[in-house]
Design a protein around this motif. Structure first.
Motif, PDB file in Angstrom:
ATOM      1  N   THR A 249      10.180   2.392  44.955  1.00 18.31           N
ATOM      2  CA  THR A 249      10.799   3.265  45.949  1.00 18.31           C
ATOM      3  C   THR A 249      11.172   4.619  45.368  1.00 18.31           C
ATOM      4  OG1 THR A 249      13.035   2.436  45.479  1.00 18.31           O
ATOM      5  CG2 THR A 249      11.759   1.273  47.149  1.00 18.31           C
ATOM      6  N   ARG A 250      10.965   4.805  44.061  1.00 14.77           N
ATOM      7  CA  ARG A 250      11.339   6.064  43.432  1.00 14.77           C
ATOM      8  C   ARG A 250      10.330   7.151  43.764  1.00 14.77           C
ATOM      9  NH1 ARG A 250      12.236   2.871  37.785  1.00 14.77           N
ATOM     10  NH2 ARG A 250      14.198   1.847  38.301  1.00 14.77           N
ATOM     11  N   LEU A 251      10.809   8.361  43.944  1.00 20.43           N
ATOM     12  CA  LEU A 251       9.939   9.471  44.302  1.00 20.43           C
ATOM     13  C   LEU A 251       9.109   9.920  43.111  1.00 20.43           C
ATOM     14  CD1 LEU A 251      12.322  11.707  46.450  1.00 20.43           C
ATOM     15  CD2 LEU A 251      10.565  10.144  47.267  1.00 20.43           C
ATOM     16  N   ASP A 252       7.808  10.157  43.353  1.00 24.46           N
ATOM     17  CA  ASP A 252       6.981  10.763  42.318  1.00 24.46           C
ATOM     18  C   ASP A 252       7.162  12.280  42.379  1.00 24.46           C
ATOM     19  OD1 ASP A 252       5.652  11.478  44.596  1.00 24.46           O
ATOM     20  OD2 ASP A 252       3.761  10.487  44.095  1.00 24.46           O
ATOM     21  N   GLU A 253       6.349  13.006  41.618  1.00 23.86           N
ATOM     22  CA  GLU A 253       6.523  14.464  41.547  1.00 23.86           C
ATOM     23  C   GLU A 253       6.295  15.127  42.902  1.00 23.86           C
ATOM     24  OE1 GLU A 253       5.007  18.276  38.841  1.00 23.86           O
ATOM     25  OE2 GLU A 253       4.341  16.230  38.390  1.00 23.86           O
ATOM     26  N   GLU A 254       5.255  14.680  43.623  1.00 24.16           N
ATOM     27  CA  GLU A 254       4.978  15.253  44.940  1.00 24.16           C
ATOM     28  C   GLU A 254       6.115  14.941  45.910  1.00 24.16           C
ATOM     29  OE1 GLU A 254       1.585  15.017  48.470  1.00 24.16           O
ATOM     30  OE2 GLU A 254       1.199  14.132  46.503  1.00 24.16           O
ATOM     31  N   GLY A 255       6.626  13.709  45.852  1.00 26.44           N
ATOM     32  CA  GLY A 255       7.742  13.343  46.717  1.00 26.44           C
ATOM     33  C   GLY A 255       8.991  14.135  46.390  1.00 26.44           C
ATOM     34  N   SER A 256       9.213  14.400  45.099  1.00 21.72           N
ATOM     35  CA  SER A 256      10.372  15.199  44.692  1.00 21.72           C
ATOM     36  C   SER A 256      10.278  16.620  45.239  1.00 21.72           C
ATOM     37  CB  SER A 256      10.474  15.236  43.164  1.00 21.72           C
ATOM     38  OG  SER A 256      10.707  13.950  42.643  1.00 21.72           O
ATOM     39  N   LEU A 257       9.061  17.184  45.233  1.00 21.82           N
ATOM     40  CA  LEU A 257       8.884  18.529  45.774  1.00 21.82           C
ATOM     41  C   LEU A 257       9.164  18.555  47.266  1.00 21.82           C
ATOM     42  CD1 LEU A 257       5.660  19.646  43.847  1.00 21.82           C
ATOM     43  CD2 LEU A 257       7.991  20.460  43.494  1.00 21.82           C
ATOM     44  N   LEU A 258       8.733  17.532  47.985  1.00 19.31           N
ATOM     45  CA  LEU A 258       9.025  17.454  49.421  1.00 19.31           C
ATOM     46  C   LEU A 258      10.532  17.351  49.655  1.00 19.31           C
ATOM     47  CD1 LEU A 258       6.222  15.039  50.710  1.00 19.31           C
ATOM     48  CD2 LEU A 258       6.586  17.404  51.431  1.00 19.31           C
ATOM     49  N   ALA A 259      11.195  16.531  48.842  1.00 22.32           N
ATOM     50  CA  ALA A 259      12.647  16.388  48.979  1.00 22.32           C
ATOM     51  C   ALA A 259      13.352  17.709  48.692  1.00 22.32           C
ATOM     52  CB  ALA A 259      13.144  15.299  48.042  1.00 22.32           C
ATOM     53  N   GLN A 260      12.854  18.461  47.713  1.00 20.60           N
ATOM     54  CA  GLN A 260      13.439  19.764  47.401  1.00 20.60           C
ATOM     55  C   GLN A 260      13.269  20.740  48.564  1.00 20.60           C
ATOM     56  OE1 GLN A 260      11.865  21.203  43.659  1.00 20.60           O
ATOM     57  NE2 GLN A 260      12.317  19.272  42.620  1.00 20.60           N
ATOM     58  N   LYS A 261      12.092  20.704  49.198  1.00 25.43           N
ATOM     59  CA  LYS A 261      11.861  21.576  50.358  1.00 25.43           C
ATOM     60  C   LYS A 261      12.820  21.238  51.492  1.00 25.43           C
ATOM     61  CE  LYS A 261       6.907  22.455  49.590  1.00 25.43           C
ATOM     62  NZ  LYS A 261       5.536  22.227  50.138  1.00 25.43           N
TER      63      LYS A 261
END
Length: 395
Positions: free
Chosen positions: A323-335
């Motif tokens: 369930t942990r965010l990968d790098e792409e998921g982290s960028l989406l969360a930052q946006k």
């Protein structure tokens, strides 16, 4: 846990905008197809079993299992080592009494990856190390350190010298053999000391003791949306965490906070300078099992944020990894986070509405991305488990 995670994913999909599949990142059939894959892979993962572990390797040395029980060592542990062991025992140790024989034993169970701590208990206090549970697709094999008889009484006597949450239990264990007439009373006493509202009268905290407790109950993680660290310690009984909070504040680490929920209390810190200072003090006080996570966390900078986050996640074990965010998921969360901050500053109602629509689009995209990432992790984990000796139980 995985079934619950599957339910979460389904719940997220039902909460999406009515026309989310027209937004371009996924169609309704694609979403359903990925969810079916997740369900099948989760069922497959649950069927994986591993053979009984016959050895364990610690710092390049391989030990055959079980490691036979030994008596108390000739040399007692140093005060710092004893305080570390007491802290770890407070977190993951257990004092138990067999109802039939009245025999008391001390035990610490840990994943096979943290066998180093169990060997330390055996080397410093005596006792033996053996298999506790076999590995499965959901969890790694577990080993257990146990001490009984005269070795147990000697170990309990040493551990009870340091004020701790389990000091009263250890003092009972260090006493004489429990006679039949007293077993019911002693069982009630041990049960009372394990209650979540039990509070010892003379609990003190030292840095080596905190290092042992953090190794047992603490966690280190890198935040996904910013260059920051999160340190957490969870416990059902809030007493020790309240003492730890006072101890940390007395040492100038006043950014630590205590949060109480229904069934658990959590001690947390997300202030970057404070987290790094805490980890430096823990390392200098004998932190062992989480030593690598701590060193990686101390190297965290804007240039290596994602790599350090990934490395620490790999060291933190299997729990919640899918369930942990990968790098792409982290960028989406930052946006999403940046747009949320921006929307608060927009005074125009139309502009705020447009920002909210963008946020909703990104949240839906992130939800779909999480399902895809979970499938990829499950597939990778299943292949790795089978290549390392795991086998599938028949349906």
């Amino acid at each position: 846990m995985l079934c619950q995670l599957g339910c979460v994913a389904i719940h997220v999909s039902r909460s999406l905008h009515p026309h989310w599949w027209q937004r371009g990142f996924a169609t309704a059939s694609e979403w359903k197809r990925w969810q079916r894959r997740c369900a099948r892979l989760t069922q497959l993962q649950q069927r994986i079993k591993f053979p009984r572990p016959t050895s364990v390797t610690v710092e390049g040395v391989t030990y055959a299992l079980p490691l036979k029980a030994v008596g108390p060592p000739a040399v007692e542990p140093t005060q710092e080592e004893l305080e570390y062991l007491v802290g770890f025992f407070d977190g993951d140790g257990c004092v138990s009494m067999a109802s039939g024989s009245g025999q008391i034993s001390l035990a610490v169970a840990q994943s096979i990856d943290s066998a180093e701590v169990l060997l330390m208990f055996r080397d410093k206090l005596g006792g033996g190390v053996s298999r506790h549970t076999n590995g499965t697709g959901l969890r790694k094999a577990c080993l257990i350190w146990q001490a009984c008889g005269s070795t147990m009484r000697r170990a309990a006597l040493l551990l009870s010298r340091v004020p701790s949450m389990k000091q009263q239990e250890l003092q009972i264990a260090a006493g004489a053999r429990i006679e039949n007439a007293d077993r019911a009373k002693v069982a009630e006493q041990l049960k009372f000391f394990k209650q979540k509202d039990y509070s010892p009268t003379n609990l003190t905290i030292t840095w080596p003791q905190f290092a042992g407790f953090f190794d047992a109950e603490g966690s280190v993680s890198v935040r996904s949306c910013s260059v920051g660290l999160s340190l957490r310690i969870g416990q059902v009984n809030s007493c020790i965490l309240k003492h730890l909070l006072s101890f940390l504040h007395r040492n100038g680490l006043d950014k630590w906070n205590l949060y109480e929920y229904e069934n658990i209390t959590r001690l947390t810190c997300t202030d970057l300078p404070t987290t790094k200072q805490t980890l430096e003090l823990l390392l200098s006080s004998g932190l062992r099992f989480k030593k690598m996570q701590a060193k990686l966390a101390l190297s965290l900078s804007p240039s290596n944020h994602q790599q350090v986050r990934k490395d620490i996640m790999n060291l933190n074990g299997w729990q919640n990894r899918c369930t942990r965010l990968d790098e792409e998921g982290s960028l989406l969360a930052q946006k999403i986070q940046a747009l949320q901050v921006k929307s608060y500053r927009i005074s125009c109602e139309k502009g705020r509405g447009q920002a909210q629509n963008q946020i909703q689009d990104l949240k839906e995209e992130l939800a779909f991305h999480k399902v895809v990432c979970r499938c990829r992790y499950l597939r990778k984990h299943i292949r790795q488990s089978l290549s390392e000796g795991g086998f599938l139980l028949p349906t």
